[in-house]
Design a protein around this motif. Sequence first.
Motif, PDB file in Angstrom:
ATOM      1  N   GLY A  81      23.896  -4.520   3.123  1.00 48.11           N
ATOM      2  CA  GLY A  81      23.725  -3.011   2.786  1.00 48.11           C
ATOM      3  C   GLY A  81      24.756  -2.353   2.537  1.00 48.11           C
ATOM      4  O   GLY A  81      24.838  -1.072   2.459  1.00 48.11           O
ATOM      5  N   GLY A  82      26.127  -2.888   2.506  1.00 47.21           N
ATOM      6  CA  GLY A  82      27.319  -1.846   2.205  1.00 47.21           C
ATOM      7  C   GLY A  82      27.017  -1.175   0.930  1.00 47.21           C
ATOM      8  O   GLY A  82      27.368   0.256   0.962  1.00 47.21           O
ATOM      9  N   GLU A  83      26.280  -1.511  -0.211  1.00 47.03           N
ATOM     10  CA  GLU A  83      26.244  -0.659  -1.154  1.00 47.03           C
ATOM     11  C   GLU A  83      25.308   0.673  -0.702  1.00 47.03           C
ATOM     12  O   GLU A  83      25.673   1.747  -1.245  1.00 47.03           O
ATOM     13  CB  GLU A  83      25.394  -1.522  -2.495  1.00 47.03           C
ATOM     14  CG  GLU A  83      25.401  -0.592  -3.741  1.00 47.03           C
ATOM     15  CD  GLU A  83      26.575  -1.221  -4.312  1.00 47.03           C
ATOM     16  OE1 GLU A  83      26.742  -0.705  -5.532  1.00 47.03           O
ATOM     17  OE2 GLU A  83      27.465  -1.954  -3.891  1.00 47.03           O
ATOM     18  N   GLY A  84      24.230   0.515  -0.117  1.00 50.38           N
ATOM     19  CA  GLY A  84      23.721   1.408   0.195  1.00 50.38           C
ATOM     20  C   GLY A  84      24.243   2.532   1.366  1.00 50.38           C
ATOM     21  O   GLY A  84      24.257   3.676   1.144  1.00 50.38           O
ATOM     22  N   GLN A  85      25.169   1.927   2.114  1.00 48.64           N
ATOM     23  CA  GLN A  85      25.891   2.683   3.151  1.00 48.64           C
ATOM     24  C   GLN A  85      27.007   3.472   2.600  1.00 48.64           C
ATOM     25  O   GLN A  85      27.084   4.580   3.021  1.00 48.64           O
ATOM     26  CB  GLN A  85      26.239   1.854   4.242  1.00 48.64           C
ATOM     27  CG  GLN A  85      25.418   1.115   5.071  1.00 48.64           C
ATOM     28  CD  GLN A  85      25.783  -0.059   5.742  1.00 48.64           C
ATOM     29  OE1 GLN A  85      26.895  -0.501   5.677  1.00 48.64           O
ATOM     30  NE2 GLN A  85      24.708  -1.074   5.983  1.00 48.64           N
ATOM     31  N   VAL A  86      27.299   2.904   1.665  1.00 45.73           N
ATOM     32  CA  VAL A  86      28.514   3.667   0.765  1.00 45.73           C
ATOM     33  C   VAL A  86      27.636   5.044  -0.033  1.00 45.73           C
ATOM     34  O   VAL A  86      28.238   6.186  -0.019  1.00 45.73           O
ATOM     35  CB  VAL A  86      29.405   2.916  -0.473  1.00 45.73           C
ATOM     36  CG1 VAL A  86      30.013   3.677  -1.257  1.00 45.73           C
ATOM     37  CG2 VAL A  86      30.086   1.894   0.321  1.00 45.73           C
ATOM     38  N   LEU A  87      26.502   4.880  -0.674  1.00 46.31           N
ATOM     39  CA  LEU A  87      25.955   5.654  -1.493  1.00 46.31           C
ATOM     40  C   LEU A  87      25.316   6.863  -0.395  1.00 46.31           C
ATOM     41  O   LEU A  87      25.486   7.907  -0.823  1.00 46.31           O
ATOM     42  CB  LEU A  87      24.729   5.161  -2.067  1.00 46.31           C
ATOM     43  CG  LEU A  87      24.802   4.487  -3.249  1.00 46.31           C
ATOM     44  CD1 LEU A  87      23.485   3.767  -3.695  1.00 46.31           C
ATOM     45  CD2 LEU A  87      25.407   5.164  -4.509  1.00 46.31           C
ATOM     46  N   ILE A  88      24.912   6.566   0.789  1.00 47.76           N
ATOM     47  CA  ILE A  88      24.540   7.592   1.726  1.00 47.76           C
ATOM     48  C   ILE A  88      25.649   8.359   2.227  1.00 47.76           C
ATOM     49  O   ILE A  88      25.482   9.632   2.311  1.00 47.76           O
ATOM     50  CB  ILE A  88      23.622   6.674   2.721  1.00 47.76           C
ATOM     51  CG1 ILE A  88      22.481   7.818   3.224  1.00 47.76           C
ATOM     52  CG2 ILE A  88      24.429   6.291   3.999  1.00 47.76           C
ATOM     53  CD1 ILE A  88      21.315   7.948   2.140  1.00 47.76           C
TER      54      ILE A  88
END
Length: 366
Positions: A97-104
Amino acid sequence: MRKQSKAPIVHISKRSALPWYHAWAIRGAAILLALVACAVVTTALTGEDPIGVYKTMFAGAFGTQRKAWILGQNLAILLCISLAVTPAFKMRFWNIGGEGQVLIGGLATAACMILLGDKIPNWLLIVIMIFASIAAGAIWGAIPAICKAKWSTNETLFTLMMNYVATQLVAFFVIVWEVPKGAGKIGIINQTTQAGWLPQIGSYKYLLNILVVAVLTVLMYFYLTRSKQGYEIAVVGESERTARYVGINVGRVIVRTMLISGGICGLAGLLLVGGTDHTITTTIAGGRGFTAVMVAWLAKFNPLVMVFTSFLLVFLSRGASEISTIYGLNHSFGDILTGIILFFIIGSEFFISYRLSFLKHTKKEG
């Protein structure tokens, strides 16, 4: 009559730990073989001079000062996200979930810039942005960690699902904040006042990001190798049963590690939105959350080695784009060369970990 035995021709056995220089010699040989294979493929498919193609790749990364700085920025962001997911992976918590954590984290930064940009002093705004982005990423990482610790949910599916939720949240707020209405994008945030823009060091736009990630790399190395918490992460990764036996609270370690992992991803979002792009889109992470998985595994979770693996992937990506532009080739051709090189590099890890022994068939009387 004689019968041939069914003994295998090749015997694979686990190697004992190789000296570091032997391991890197194998990796170096793999890269040389990859370059030869790429040269053959280039000549066969395009008729171009492979040496010229390699020069073009190098020029795409270092041809001008601007290209070199962009390479450094891309390297810094990829390395930052790779450092973020490393503690979780070392603990055998598969944080996809690194992608989502960066986005958030980027969304939290953008919200602060838009909602508070003209209401408080800039220094206070930046402080709030830092805390908000790290907290948002940490919370996004902690949600699947808590569910894993309490109910043994599948963290791979959970963190992957959180990526989609984060993407849709960003898409929703892009429409809410779009300028002008109906444009479908926010554009540059606070372009006139530059409120919330991270300070630029001299005339170098990307230097701050590079320095922040360099410090983070050193801190993460010592955290994983020299701290008590780093030791607990390693023990949980080896065996949760052993960790519980020696008195480690596994659930607490899982949640704490994912708070750190998500928080660093949130920091990456801050560096992107507040430091360089000054806007937020659903694609601002650029797939780095998934590429970071490869970086961490290739480096065997060593933060210092990740500098080199991140550089390799960024260099190949920049070079592939330059090849497509200069030679007028389909962008997929550059990706083919990148894939060949990565195939050889990843394959070399097999020969570092295992030994091949070629056995002769013996014959016996039937």
